[in-house]
Design a protein around this motif. Structure first.
Motif, short mmCIF file in Angstrom:
data_model
loop_
_atom_site.label_atom_id
_atom_site.label_comp_id
_atom_site.label_asym_id
_atom_site.label_seq_id
_atom_site.Cartn_x
_atom_site.Cartn_y
_atom_site.Cartn_z
N ARG A 2 18.10 -10.24 -5.05
CA ARG A 2 19.00 -9.08 -4.92
C ARG A 2 19.42 -8.64 -6.32
O ARG A 2 19.74 -9.48 -7.18
CB ARG A 2 20.23 -9.45 -4.10
CG ARG A 2 19.92 -9.98 -2.71
CD ARG A 2 19.54 -8.88 -1.75
NE ARG A 2 20.68 -8.09 -1.34
CZ ARG A 2 21.46 -8.38 -0.30
NH1 ARG A 2 21.25 -9.49 0.41
NH2 ARG A 2 22.46 -7.59 0.04
N ALA A 23 17.90 -6.02 2.11
CA ALA A 23 18.67 -5.21 1.17
C ALA A 23 19.37 -4.07 1.90
O ALA A 23 18.94 -3.64 2.98
CB ALA A 23 17.76 -4.66 0.08
N ASP A 40 22.28 -2.05 -2.48
CA ASP A 40 21.39 -2.70 -3.42
C ASP A 40 20.48 -1.69 -4.12
O ASP A 40 20.17 -1.84 -5.30
CB ASP A 40 20.53 -3.76 -2.71
CG ASP A 40 21.37 -4.88 -2.12
OD1 ASP A 40 22.12 -5.51 -2.90
OD2 ASP A 40 21.30 -5.12 -0.90
N TYR A 41 20.04 -0.68 -3.36
CA TYR A 41 19.12 0.32 -3.90
C TYR A 41 19.51 1.70 -3.39
O TYR A 41 19.94 1.86 -2.25
CB TYR A 41 17.67 0.05 -3.44
CG TYR A 41 17.08 -1.24 -3.95
CD1 TYR A 41 16.33 -1.28 -5.13
CD2 TYR A 41 17.24 -2.42 -3.23
CE1 TYR A 41 15.78 -2.47 -5.58
CE2 TYR A 41 16.70 -3.62 -3.68
CZ TYR A 41 15.96 -3.62 -4.86
OH TYR A 41 15.43 -4.81 -5.31
N ALA A 68 11.27 -5.46 -6.51
CA ALA A 68 12.47 -6.29 -6.50
C ALA A 68 12.42 -7.37 -7.57
O ALA A 68 13.41 -7.61 -8.28
CB ALA A 68 12.65 -6.92 -5.12
#
Length: 311
Positions: A26, A60, A149-150, A279
């Motif tokens: 992560r 995620a 996370d994104y 990632a």
């Protein structure tokens, strides 16, 4: 395969790939990736939604911001985006909070979308007269309080104010390049724009990822283009390439990503591997492609056993 099998197949693919590797790291802070290429038909929107879905299936929390007035990313994620729906247009032009327009993607837990409506087509003109017109998306993202996370921003196939807003808001640029003739044509202007934005508006912006799409290993041309792109961009190019696939093309017409439409397809597995590679790169870790390949083989074997059991 029935609906129940289909629903469990995508997580099964993730489990197979996860067992073979080290799990998915992560990021320490939200990674904001701008998916851009002013050339149409390169798999930009397809890449945005499938990478986003792959990351979410790995656990995620991912937000897709649809900045293309055509709204294709919204369609592919099954998000309603007719003219009356609160959308990213309202965020950019009317300063509506991003949290007021974000919708969850029903098929994939942890995946969210800020949709585009046709109103966005006029936003380029309307933004011209607004204060801080280049940084309105950046301000909206900074005010968004939900943990992510994104964030993947799907840009229109142009280099206007919408794309500039994305580049000011993001730190990384992901460029999909199709394995066809003239693949690198027109990229010079995109790279110059990245340099301009970095020099004047966002010093953190950089091209972090190049993804080869529509790869057909049976043709010499695809191999030549892949070699040319790797020679030109070096380490920015992912090892994983996305094959030319009917399944990938069909999925949006069902309001799905290929991950839920046909989880056992080569396209779905390729996007899962590409997401893992992204990632690992994001935290400076080595991505073991051989382990991922082993996981793919395990998953394909389990799919074959499942289909035999359903017969």
């Amino acid at each position: 395969m029935d609906d129940t099998s289909m629903g469990s197949a995508a997580p099964l693919a993730v489990q197979a790939l996860g067992r073979a590797g080290q799990g998915l790291p992560r990021p320490e802070r939200t990674r904001i990736m701008v998916v851009a290429n002013q050339k149409g038909g390169v798999g930009k929107t397809t890449t945005t939604v499938n990478i986003a879905a792959s990351l979410a299936l790995h656990g995620a929390r991912v937000l897709v911001i649809d900045l293309d007035p055509q709204g294709n990313a919204s369609t592919a994620l099954g998000i309603d985006h007719h003219a009356e729906v609160p959308s990213i247009y309202d965020v950019l032009v009317d300063s509506k909070p991003l949290s007021d327009v974000v919708q969850p993607v029903l098929d994939v837990e942890g995946l969210f979308c800020a949709p585009a409506t046709i109103d966005l087509a006029g936003a380029e003109i309307e933004l011209v007269s607004l204060v801080a017109r280049e940084s309105r998306l950046q301000r909206a993202i900074r005010a968004y309080e939900q943990p992510l996370d994104y964030i993947l921003i799907d840009c229109p196939p142009s280099l206007g104010l919408l794309t500039v807003n994305a580049m000011v808001a993001g730190a990384e640029v992901l460029i999909p390049i199709q394995c066809e003739y003239y693949a690198l044509e027109g990229l010079g202007q995109l790279l110059r724009n990245v340099d301009l934005v970095r020099g004047h508006l966002n010093p953190d912006l950089h091209v972090s990822t190049i993804l080869l799409t529509m790869y057909d290993g049976r043709t010499r041309l695809a191999s030549q283009v892949a070699e040319e792109v790797r020679n030109h961009f070096g380490d920015e190019v992912l090892r994983t390439s996305i094959p030319r696939s009917v399944r990938i093309s069909e999925a949006p017409s069902y309001g799905q990503t290929v991950l839920t439409y046909d989880p056992g397809s080569s396209g779905a597995l390729s996007y899962l591997e590409a997401a893992r590679e992204i990632a690992f790169r994001g935290v400076g870790m080595h991505y073991d492609a051989q382990h991922a390949h082993t996981g793919t083989q395990q998953y394909q074997h389990s799919q074959h056993s499942m289909s035999e059991g359903n017969q």
